[in-house]
Design a protein around this motif. Structure first.
Motif, PDB file in Angstrom:
ATOM      1  N   ARG A   1       0.801  -1.227   0.000  1.00  0.00           N
ATOM      2  CA  ARG A   1       0.000   0.000   0.000  1.00  0.00           C
ATOM      3  C   ARG A   1       0.829   1.270   0.000  1.00  0.00           C
ATOM      4  O   ARG A   1       0.345   2.318   0.411  1.00  0.00           O
ATOM      5  N   ILE A   2       2.109   1.207  -0.406  1.00  0.00           N
ATOM      6  CA  ILE A   2       2.833   2.464  -0.536  1.00  0.00           C
ATOM      7  C   ILE A   2       2.355   3.129  -1.821  1.00  0.00           C
ATOM      8  O   ILE A   2       1.876   2.450  -2.733  1.00  0.00           O
ATOM      9  N   PRO A   3       2.447   4.476  -1.900  1.00  0.00           N
ATOM     10  CA  PRO A   3       1.936   5.150  -3.098  1.00  0.00           C
ATOM     11  C   PRO A   3       2.648   4.637  -4.347  1.00  0.00           C
ATOM     12  O   PRO A   3       3.864   4.420  -4.323  1.00  0.00           O
ATOM     13  N   PRO A   4       1.902   4.439  -5.450  1.00  0.00           N
ATOM     14  CA  PRO A   4       2.490   3.921  -6.689  1.00  0.00           C
ATOM     15  C   PRO A   4       3.655   4.781  -7.166  1.00  0.00           C
ATOM     16  O   PRO A   4       4.614   4.263  -7.741  1.00  0.00           O
ATOM     17  N   PHE A   5       3.569   6.087  -6.935  1.00  0.00           N
ATOM     18  CA  PHE A   5       4.652   6.974  -7.371  1.00  0.00           C
ATOM     19  C   PHE A   5       5.967   6.551  -6.727  1.00  0.00           C
ATOM     20  O   PHE A   5       6.999   6.455  -7.384  1.00  0.00           O
ATOM     21  N   ILE A   6       5.902   6.264  -5.421  1.00  0.00           N
ATOM     22  CA  ILE A   6       7.117   5.893  -4.688  1.00  0.00           C
ATOM     23  C   ILE A   6       7.562   4.481  -5.072  1.00  0.00           C
ATOM     24  O   ILE A   6       8.746   4.234  -5.318  1.00  0.00           O
ATOM     25  N   ALA A   7       6.600   3.568  -5.140  1.00  0.00           N
ATOM     26  CA  ALA A   7       6.941   2.175  -5.466  1.00  0.00           C
ATOM     27  C   ALA A   7       7.664   2.100  -6.803  1.00  0.00           C
ATOM     28  O   ALA A   7       8.721   1.477  -6.926  1.00  0.00           O
ATOM     29  N   THR A   8       7.096   2.776  -7.814  1.00  0.00           N
ATOM     30  CA  THR A   8       7.692   2.659  -9.153  1.00  0.00           C
ATOM     31  C   THR A   8       8.916   3.564  -9.302  1.00  0.00           C
ATOM     32  O   THR A   8       9.750   3.330 -10.169  1.00  0.00           O
ATOM     33  N   LEU A   9       9.026   4.587  -8.456  1.00  0.00           N
ATOM     34  CA  LEU A   9      10.271   5.373  -8.437  1.00  0.00           C
ATOM     35  C   LEU A   9      11.411   4.480  -7.952  1.00  0.00           C
ATOM     36  O   LEU A   9      12.527   4.551  -8.456  1.00  0.00           O
ATOM     37  N   GLY A  10      11.086   3.625  -6.992  1.00  0.00           N
ATOM     38  CA  GLY A  10      12.077   2.674  -6.494  1.00  0.00           C
ATOM     39  C   GLY A  10      12.516   1.709  -7.576  1.00  0.00           C
ATOM     40  O   GLY A  10      13.710   1.516  -7.804  1.00  0.00           O
ATOM     41  N   THR A  11      11.555   1.109  -8.284  1.00  0.00           N
ATOM     42  CA  THR A  11      11.929   0.159  -9.332  1.00  0.00           C
ATOM     43  C   THR A  11      12.595   0.888 -10.500  1.00  0.00           C
ATOM     44  O   THR A  11      13.487   0.341 -11.144  1.00  0.00           O
ATOM     45  N   TYR A  12      12.174   2.140 -10.756  1.00  0.00           N
ATOM     46  CA  TYR A  12      12.806   2.960 -11.803  1.00  0.00           C
ATOM     47  C   TYR A  12      14.323   2.985 -11.585  1.00  0.00           C
ATOM     48  O   TYR A  12      15.103   2.779 -12.512  1.00  0.00           O
ATOM     49  N   THR A  13      14.726   3.214 -10.338  1.00  0.00           N
ATOM     50  CA  THR A  13      16.145   3.310 -10.025  1.00  0.00           C
ATOM     51  C   THR A  13      16.801   1.928 -10.012  1.00  0.00           C
ATOM     52  O   THR A  13      17.841   1.708 -10.632  1.00  0.00           O
ATOM     53  N   ALA A  14      16.159   1.002  -9.315  1.00  0.00           N
ATOM     54  CA  ALA A  14      16.767  -0.314  -9.121  1.00  0.00           C
ATOM     55  C   ALA A  14      16.894  -1.078 -10.442  1.00  0.00           C
ATOM     56  O   ALA A  14      17.903  -1.747 -10.686  1.00  0.00           O
ATOM     57  N   VAL A  15      15.879  -0.979 -11.288  1.00  0.00           N
ATOM     58  CA  VAL A  15      15.891  -1.739 -12.540  1.00  0.00           C
ATOM     59  C   VAL A  15      16.970  -1.213 -13.481  1.00  0.00           C
ATOM     60  O   VAL A  15      17.664  -1.975 -14.155  1.00  0.00           O
ATOM     61  N   ARG A  16      17.156   0.121 -13.509  1.00  0.00           N
ATOM     62  CA  ARG A  16      18.227   0.688 -14.324  1.00  0.00           C
ATOM     63  C   ARG A  16      19.566   0.156 -13.803  1.00  0.00           C
ATOM     64  O   ARG A  16      20.460  -0.195 -14.581  1.00  0.00           O
ATOM     65  N   GLY A  17      19.668   0.098 -12.475  1.00  0.00           N
ATOM     66  CA  GLY A  17      20.886  -0.447 -11.878  1.00  0.00           C
ATOM     67  C   GLY A  17      21.108  -1.889 -12.293  1.00  0.00           C
ATOM     68  O   GLY A  17      22.232  -2.292 -12.623  1.00  0.00           O
ATOM     69  N   ALA A  18      20.026  -2.665 -12.320  1.00  0.00           N
ATOM     70  CA  ALA A  18      20.137  -4.074 -12.701  1.00  0.00           C
ATOM     71  C   ALA A  18      20.621  -4.209 -14.142  1.00  0.00           C
ATOM     72  O   ALA A  18      21.448  -5.071 -14.461  1.00  0.00           O
ATOM     73  N   ALA A  19      20.120  -3.323 -15.012  1.00  0.00           N
ATOM     74  CA  ALA A  19      20.535  -3.365 -16.416  1.00  0.00           C
ATOM     75  C   ALA A  19      22.033  -3.067 -16.533  1.00  0.00           C
ATOM     76  O   ALA A  19      22.760  -3.691 -17.299  1.00  0.00           O
ATOM     77  N   MET A  20      22.480  -2.079 -15.739  1.00  0.00           N
ATOM     78  CA  MET A  20      23.901  -1.716 -15.734  1.00  0.00           C
ATOM     79  C   MET A  20      24.747  -2.878 -15.242  1.00  0.00           C
ATOM     80  O   MET A  20      25.789  -3.208 -15.800  1.00  0.00           O
ATOM     81  N   LEU A  21      24.268  -3.464 -14.163  1.00  0.00           N
ATOM     82  CA  LEU A  21      24.987  -4.564 -13.526  1.00  0.00           C
ATOM     83  C   LEU A  21      25.145  -5.730 -14.492  1.00  0.00           C
ATOM     84  O   LEU A  21      26.199  -6.347 -14.604  1.00  0.00           O
ATOM     85  N   TYR A  22      24.055  -6.030 -15.196  1.00  0.00           N
ATOM     86  CA  TYR A  22      24.031  -7.177 -16.093  1.00  0.00           C
ATOM     87  C   TYR A  22      25.097  -7.072 -17.181  1.00  0.00           C
ATOM     88  O   TYR A  22      25.766  -8.047 -17.517  1.00  0.00           O
ATOM     89  N   THR A  23      25.256  -5.850 -17.733  1.00  0.00           N
ATOM     90  CA  THR A  23      26.197  -5.700 -18.856  1.00  0.00           C
ATOM     91  C   THR A  23      27.478  -5.014 -18.428  1.00  0.00           C
ATOM     92  O   THR A  23      28.357  -4.802 -19.247  1.00  0.00           O
ATOM     93  N   ASN A  24      27.555  -4.611 -17.170  1.00  0.00           N
ATOM     94  CA  ASN A  24      28.671  -3.788 -16.703  1.00  0.00           C
ATOM     95  C   ASN A  24      28.777  -2.513 -17.524  1.00  0.00           C
ATOM     96  O   ASN A  24      29.863  -2.018 -17.785  1.00  0.00           O
ATOM     97  N   GLY A  25      27.624  -1.991 -17.939  1.00  0.00           N
ATOM     98  CA  GLY A  25      27.587  -0.713 -18.629  1.00  0.00           C
ATOM     99  C   GLY A  25      27.900  -0.749 -20.107  1.00  0.00           C
ATOM    100  O   GLY A  25      27.874   0.282 -20.760  1.00  0.00           O
ATOM    101  N   ARG A  26      28.192  -1.926 -20.628  1.00  0.00           N
ATOM    102  CA  ARG A  26      28.574  -1.997 -22.038  1.00  0.00           C
ATOM    103  C   ARG A  26      27.387  -2.324 -22.940  1.00  0.00           C
ATOM    104  O   ARG A  26      26.442  -2.956 -22.490  1.00  0.00           O
TER     105      ARG A  26
END
Lengths: 342, 315
Positions: A143-168
Motif C-alpha cells: 500500500r505504498i503510493p504507486p509513485f514511490i513504489a515505481t520510483l524505487g523500481t525505476y532506479t533499481a531496474v536501471r541499476g540491474a541493467a547496468m549490472l548485467y552488462t557492466n555498462g557496455r
C-alpha cells in the motif's frame, strides 16, 4: 456506477441535438481535432511532411513510446502511475540482446550460445512482466503510493541493467532479432505492426473484458469497487504486470531498431509515455478516465512534433522549449473543451 | 589447557590486529571518485581503467560512486568524501559549467582535486585536469571526413549533449576545419542527438525524409554516427554519404571493418582513467607528477582512426 468514463459517454449520447451536441463532440474528440490541426499545420510548414516515407518515419519513431503508453494508460486509469517503464526498456533490451547475438559476434556475451529468436523475445516480455509484478506487489500489498513504489523500481531496474552488462552495449545481434526493429512486412515496418496489434489487443482488453471494467472501476472509486466484490489487489497486480510486459516488448523493439542492447536505452521514455497518455485524455487527477485511442493520438502528437521540428531544422535549444509549450498547451485546450462540454 | 585454547588465538588475533591492520590503514591513500554517469559505454571504460589501477596499487583505496547525471547529487557526494576523510578526490563532472561549489569545498578542505575527461569552465591553478583536448577530436574527425567527401558538398552535424564541453568543443573543431580547410563544404544541418544511437538514427531518418541533400555526417561520438548509418542503410544510400564519428568504440571499429563508417577518433579511456587517479594519488602523497604540463593539465592525446590504421585498434 463506479465508472465515470462510461457515465460521460452515456450522458453524451443522451444529449439533445444542436449546440450541446457540438460541444459534446468537442469534448469527446477534442484531442483528435487538435491532432488534425497539427497535421495540417505541419504539412503547410514543410512540404516533405506528408511524403509516405516521412509519415512512416513518424509512426515508426513513436511506436516504442506508444507501446509503453498503452500499458501506462491502464495503470493511470486504475489510479496508479508507472515511472519504471523507461528502465524496464533498458533491462529487457540488454537481457534480450544478450540472448540474441549472432554466431559471428566479435564480442559475445555468452560465448557459444545461439538461441532461436523466440528465447530473447520471451525473455524481454518476461523481464518486463517480472518488474510489473514487483510494482503491482508493492502497490497492492504494501500500500505504498504507486509513485514511490515505481520510483524505487525505476532506479533499481536501471541499476540491474547496468549490472548485467557492466555498462557496455551488446551488439552483433541476429538478423531475425533486428528484423523486429528494422524490417518490414510488405511496406509496413514491423514496429508499426506490433504497435497496431498491441493497440487493438489492449483496446479489447480495456474496453471489452471484465478485467478492463474492473480496472476502470478501481480507478473510479476503489472503495466502491472493493465493496462490490472486486478483488482490487489482484487486478492492480495484473494491470502493472501488463504494463511491464508492454514496456519489455518496447525494449525488444528499440534494441532491435538500433541493433544493439544498451543499458542506457529508454531513459526518459516513461515521461514521454505518461505525456502521451495524458495528452490523449487520460486523467492523472481522477482515475477511471482514459482510452487506448486517445493515448495513441497523444503519442502521435508527440511524434509529429518531434518530426516537424527536425524537418524544419529548428535549433536544438528551441526544440525543447517548443515541445514543452505545445504539450502543456494541448492538454489545456483539451481540458477547456471538456469544461465547455459539461 | 582450556585457557590456553582461548588465549592463544586471542593473542594471535591481537598481535595481528596491532601489527598488520593499523599500519596498513595509516599508509593507505584513500581516493574518492565521483563519476557523472555509470550508464555510459565509454565512461565505463574510464571507470574500468580506474578500478584496474586500484588493483595494481594495494596501498591505495578507491571508492567510486555514480552521480546519476545529477549535479546536485555529485556536489553532495564530494561533500561526503570530505567528511569521510578522503585523501584526494577525482571528479568526472556532470556539468562543466557547474563545478564551482565542488572546487570550492575541496580546495577549502585543503585536499587535492583532479577533474577528468570533461574540462570545467573554471579551473583554478591548484586543481588538476586530466583529459583530451576536445577540439582536437572535432578537427581530426572533420579532416578525415572532408577527404571522403572530396572537399565539397553538404554536411550534417550530430551534436552531443548540449551542456557538455566535449559536444561544444568537438562541434567547434568540425566547423573550424570546414571553414579553414574545406570552404566548399556547407553545413546544412546541426542538431543534438544527446550521444545516443537511437536519437542519431531518428534525426538522420528525418533529415533524409526532409529532402535535404546530405553528402557527409560528422558526429560528436560513435554511437550517434552508428545510428545515422543505420538510417542511411535503410534509405539505400550506403556509400553515398560519408560518416565520421569520435571515440573509437568497439562497434565503430566493427562498422569500419564492414566499410560503413568512414573514420573515427580514438579517445583513450584507459589513459584518462589511469592518469587521473594516479595524479590524485601522487598529489595526496605530495610527490611530483611528470605527466602534468601547462601548470595543471594532463593531456591524453587523441588519435585519428582511418581506413588505413583501424585494424591496429581492434583487439
Amino acid at each position: 456506477m463506479a465508472n465515470p468514463g462510461v457515465i460521460t459517454a452515456a450522458e453524451a449520447a443522451k444529449r439533445p441535438a444542436g449546440g450541446q451536441m457540438l460541444a459534446s463532440i468537442f469534448s469527446k474528440y477534442g484531442i483528435f481535432l487538435i491532432f488534425a490541426v497539427m497535421v495540417v499545420v505541419a504539412s503547410l510548414l514543410s512540404p516533405a511532411f506528408l511524403s509516405t516515407i516521412n509519415l512512416i518515419n513518424v509512426v515508426r519513431q513513436m511506436s516504442v513510446v506508444g507501446l509503453i503508453a498503452l500499458g501506462v494508460t491502464g495503470v493511470i486509469v486504475s489510479g496508479g502511475i508507472d515511472l519504471s517503464s523507461g528502465s524496464v526498456v533498458g533491462l529487457s533490451a540488454v537481457v534480450a540482446a544478450s540472448l540474441a547475438q549472432s554466431a559471428d559476434s566479435s564480442a559475445p556475451f555468452y560465448p557459444g550460445v545461439h538461441l532461436p529468436f523466440i528465447v530473447p523475445f520471451l525473455a524481454a516480455c518476461a523481464m518486463g512482466a517480472l518488474v510489473g509484478w514487483i510494482n503491482g506487489g508493492l502497490v497492492a500489498k504494501t500500500r505504498i503510493p504507486p509513485f514511490i513504489a515505481t520510483l524505487g523500481t525505476y532506479t533499481a531496474v536501471r541499476g540491474a541493467a547496468m549490472l548485467y552488462t557492466n555498462g557496455r552495449p551488446i551488439s552483433d545481434l541476429t538478423d531475425q532479432y533486428n528484423f523486429v526493429g528494422q524490417g518490414a512486412l510488405g511496406s509496413v515496418p514491423v514496429p508499426i505492426l506490433i504497435l497496431v496489434v498491441m493497440a487493438v489487443v489492449t483496446h479489447i482488453l480495456y474496453a471489452r473484458t471484465k478485467f478492463g471494467k474492473y480496472v476502470y472501476a478501481i480507478g473510479g472509486n476503489e472503495q466502491a469497487a472493493r465493496v462490490s466484490g472486486i478483488n482490487t489487489g489482484r487486478f492492480k497486480m495484473l494491470i502493472y504486470i501488463y504494463a511491464g510486459f508492454l514496456a519489455g516488448l518496447a525494449g525488444l523493439v528499440v534494441s532491435a531498431r538500433i541493433g544493439s542492447g544498451q543499458p542506457g536505452l529508454g531513459v526518459g521514455y516513461e515521461l514521454d509515455a505518461i505525456a502521451a497518455a495524458v495528452i490523449g485524455g487520460t486523467s492523472l487527477s481522477a482515475g477511471g478516465i482514459g482510452t487506448v485511442a486517445g493515448t495513441i493520438v497523444g503519442a502521435l502528437i508527440i511524434g509529429v512534433l518531434n518530426n516537424i521540428l527536425d524537418l524544419m531544422n529548428v535549433s536544438a535549444y528551441w526544440q525543447q522549449i517548443i515541445k514543452g509549450g505545445i504539450i502543456v498547451g494541448a492538454v489545456i485546450l483539451d481540458q477547456l473543451k471538456h469544461r465547455g462540454g459539461k | 589447557m582450556k585457557l590456553a585454547k582461548v588465549l592463544v588465538p586471542a593473542i594471535a588475533l591481537m598481535a595481528f590486529a596491532l601489527s598488520g591492520v593499523p599500519v596498513q590503514a595509516a599508509q593507505k591513500v584513500k581516493i574518492g571518485v565521483s563519476m557523472a554517469l555509470f550508464d555510459d559505454v565509454w565512461l565505463t571504460l574510464v571507470r574500468d581503467a580506474m578500478t584496474k589501477w586500484g588493483k595494481a596499487h594495494p596501498d591505495a583505496e578507491l571508492t567510486i560512486v555514480d552521480a546519476n547525471n545529477d549535479t546536485a547529487k555529485q556536489t553532495g557526494q564530494v561533500e561526503n568524501f570530505l567528511a569521510q576523510g578522503m585523501d584526494a578526490i577525482v571528479v568526472l563532472p556532470v556539468d562543466t559549467a557547474a563545478t564551482g561549489p565542488i572546487t570550492k569545498s575541496v580546495t577549502k578542505a585543503g585536499k587535492p582535486l583532479v577533474y577528468v575527461n570533461r574540462l570545467p569552465g573554471n579551473l583554478p591553478q591548484s586543481v588538476v585536469y586530466c583529459g583530451s583536448n576536445s577540439i582536437e577530436a572535432g578537427i581530426m574527425n572533420m579532416e578525415e571526413l572532408g577527404k571522403c567527401m572530396g572537399g565539397k558538398g553538404n554536411l550534417a552535424i550530430l551534436v552531443g549533449e548540449l551542456s557538455n564541453e566535449a559536444a561544444i568543443k568537438r562541434t567547434e573543431g568540425i566547423k573550424k576545419v570546414c571553414k579553414e580547410k574545406y570552404p566548399n563544404i556547407k553545413i546544412v544541418r546541426e542538431q543534438t542527438g544527446n550521444w545516443k544511437r537511437e536519437q542519431g538514427k531518428t534525426l538522420m531518418e528525418n533529415w533524409l525524409a526532409s529532402g535535404q541533400e546530405i553528402d557527409g555526417v560528422a558526429s560528436d561520438n560513435d554511437e550517434m554516427a552508428l545510428g545515422a548509418l543505420q538510417a542511411i542503410k535503410a534509405a539505400g544510400k550506403l556509400g553515398k554519404i560519408c560518416v565520421g564519428g569520435t571515440d573509437g568504440s568497439h562497434d565503430a571499429l566493427v562498422s569500419m571493418e564492414k566499410g560503413e563508417l568512414n573514420n573515427t577518433v580514438f579517445q583513450d579511456p584507459v589513459g584518462q582513467g589511469e592518469k587521473a587517479v594516479n595524479a590524485a594519488y601522487l598529489l595526496a602523497k605530495k610527490e611530483s607528477n611528470p605527466d602534468v604540463t601547462d601548470g595543471n593539465k594532463i593531456w591524453i592525446p587523441y588519435q585519428p582512426i582511418t581506413k588505413e590504421n583501424f585494424k591496429s585498434y581492434m583487439k
